[in-house]
Design an enzyme around this catalytic site. Structure first.
Site, short mmCIF file in Angstrom:
data_model
loop_
_atom_site.label_atom_id
_atom_site.label_comp_id
_atom_site.label_asym_id
_atom_site.label_seq_id
_atom_site.Cartn_x
_atom_site.Cartn_y
_atom_site.Cartn_z
N TRP A 137 0.96 -0.77 -0.48
CA TRP A 137 0.21 -0.21 -0.16
C TRP A 137 1.28 1.43 0.06
CZ3 TRP A 137 -0.77 4.03 3.81
CH2 TRP A 137 -1.88 4.65 3.83
N SER B 73 3.17 -7.20 1.39
CA SER B 73 1.31 -6.96 2.36
C SER B 73 0.45 -6.69 1.97
CB SER B 73 2.42 -5.57 2.96
OG SER B 73 1.39 -4.61 3.83
N LEU B 74 -0.29 -5.80 1.12
CA LEU B 74 -0.91 -5.42 0.53
C LEU B 74 -1.22 -6.76 -0.83
CD1 LEU B 74 -3.93 -4.68 -0.25
CD2 LEU B 74 -2.84 -2.70 -1.32
N PHE C 296 3.27 5.43 8.23
CA PHE C 296 2.91 4.53 7.54
C PHE C 296 4.25 4.25 7.26
CE2 PHE C 296 2.60 1.15 4.75
CZ PHE C 296 1.59 0.22 5.75
N LEU C 297 5.75 4.29 7.10
CA LEU C 297 7.19 4.07 6.69
C LEU C 297 7.50 3.95 7.46
CD1 LEU C 297 7.32 5.59 2.91
CD2 LEU C 297 6.47 3.64 3.64
N LEU D 248 6.33 3.27 10.26
CA LEU D 248 6.31 2.17 11.50
C LEU D 248 6.10 0.63 10.76
CD1 LEU D 248 4.39 1.50 13.83
CD2 LEU D 248 2.20 1.45 11.95
N ASP E 49 7.79 -7.53 13.32
CA ASP E 49 6.92 -7.06 12.32
C ASP E 49 6.39 -6.40 13.20
OD1 ASP E 49 4.82 -5.94 10.89
OD2 ASP E 49 5.32 -7.34 9.52
N HIS F 181 8.65 -5.08 8.89
CA HIS F 181 7.12 -5.67 7.75
C HIS F 181 8.05 -5.12 6.15
CE1 HIS F 181 3.60 -5.37 6.50
NE2 HIS F 181 3.96 -4.22 5.96
#
Length: 257
Positions: A23, A83-84, A145-146, A148, A209, A237
Site C-alpha cells: 500500500w 503486505s497488500l 506509515f513507512l 511504522l 513486524d 515489515h
C-alpha cells in the site's frame, strides 16, 4: 475495466517472477531485491493501479486488482507479494490459478484488522486514525506509515530512509487508490478462502513486524494447503530491504525447489 495504463517493468532472464508491492508505494520499492534476482529470473514488476505510473481503476477491490494484473502478467509465474500485494497475490492464485505456479508472501496477513476471533491484526482505532489522517495530510500519513513499517527491526533507520527516498520517484499515488487500498486492509478477511489456494506457498515474515504481527504469518503458513514459513530474525515489515540477501536466497531456493 481496461488495463490501459497499468505499468509493468521487466528485466532479467530466466523463469518468470512477479513482484507486487504494498500500500502507498510502487514497484520501485523492489529495486534492491530485483538487482539480486535479475541474473536468475525474468522479473515482472507492476505498479498497482493508482500507484506509481499506473492509472487507477474502478471498482477498486481485491478482485479488480487481481483481474487487472491477470491481463498483463505471464501464465505460470512465481508471484511474490508484499503486505497488500500479498493479499492481491492470494486472490490472483485463487481466481486465476493458471497465472500462479507458486507464491511467496512477504509480511502478508489474511486479515489485517483485529477482530473478536482474530487477535493478530491492527486495532480498529489505529486504522480509523490512518483513514482520518489520510484525508487531512496524505503525504505525512504515508511517511508515518513507512516509519511504522521499519520500526523495531534491525537497520530501521536505513530501511526508513530507502522507503522514503523511493516514495514519490514515480509520481504521487492517487488519493482515491490510497483510500480504497486502506479500505481493503480494513475489510478483507481471507481466512475462509485459503483452502482454495493450492499452489506451493512460502510465507516470509519478520520476527519484529509490528504492522502484520508474526503470529499472522505463522497462522497463514499453517492454514495454506501447501504452505511453509520462513521467519526472518530481526526483520520488521520489510525484510526484503533489511535482510535482502536472506530473502533473495529463500525466494530462489523456493522457486527451484
Amino acid at each position: 475495466m481496461g488495463n490501459q495504463g497499468l505499468h509493468v517493468e521487466r528485466c532479467g532472464h530466466g523463469p518468470d517472477l512477479v513482484l507486487l508491492h504494498g500500500w502507498g508505494l510502487h514497484g520501485g520499492v523492489w529495486q534492491d531485491l530485483a538487482e539480486a534476482l535479475a541474473p536468475r529470473f525474468r522479473l515482472h514488476v507492476p505498479d498497482l493501479p493508482g500507484h506509481g505510473a499506473s492509472a487507477s481503476i474502478t471498482p477498486y477491490d481485491l478482485d479488480a486488482l487481481a483481474a487487472a494484473l491477470a491481463q498483463v502478467l505471464p501464465a505460470g509465474a512465481h508471484v511474490c507479494g508484499w503486505s497488500l500485494g500479498g493479499q492481491v497475490a492470494l486472490r490472483l492464485a485463487q481466481h486465476w490459478p493458471g497465472h500462479v505456479a507458486r507464491l511467496t508472501l512477504i509480511a502478508t496477513t489474511p486479515c489485517f484488522r483485529r477482530r473478536p476471533d482474530w487477535p493478530h491484526g491492527m486495532d480498529e482505532a489505529s486504522l480509523a486514525e490512518f483513514a482520518r489522517n489520510l484525508e487531512a495530510d496524505y503525504e505525512g500519513t504515508l511517511k508515518r506509515f513507512l516509519a511504522l513499517t521499519a520500526r523495531a527491526g534491525e537497520g530501521a533507520r536505513g530501511v526508513i530512509a530507502r522507503l522514503r527516498a523511493s516514495l514519490f520517484t514515480r509520481g504521487r499515488p492517487v488519493p482515491e487508490a490510497l483510500r480504497a487500498g486502506l479500505a481493503i486492509l480494513r475489510e478483507a478477511d481471507m481466512r475462509g478462502e485459503l483452502a482454495q489456494v493450492m499452489q506451493p506457498a512460502l510465507v516470509i515474515h519478520g520476527s519484529h513486524d509490528n504492522v502484520t504481527p508474526p503470529a499472522a504469518g505463522r497462522w497463514l503458513a499453517q492454514h495454506l494447503p501447501d504452505g511453509r514459513l520462513l521467519e526472518v530474525a530481526g526483520a520488521a515489515h520489510a525484510p526484503f530491504l533489511s535482510h535482502r540477501a536472506q530473502v533473495a536466497q529463500a525466494v530462489e531456493a523456493f522457486s527451484h525447489g
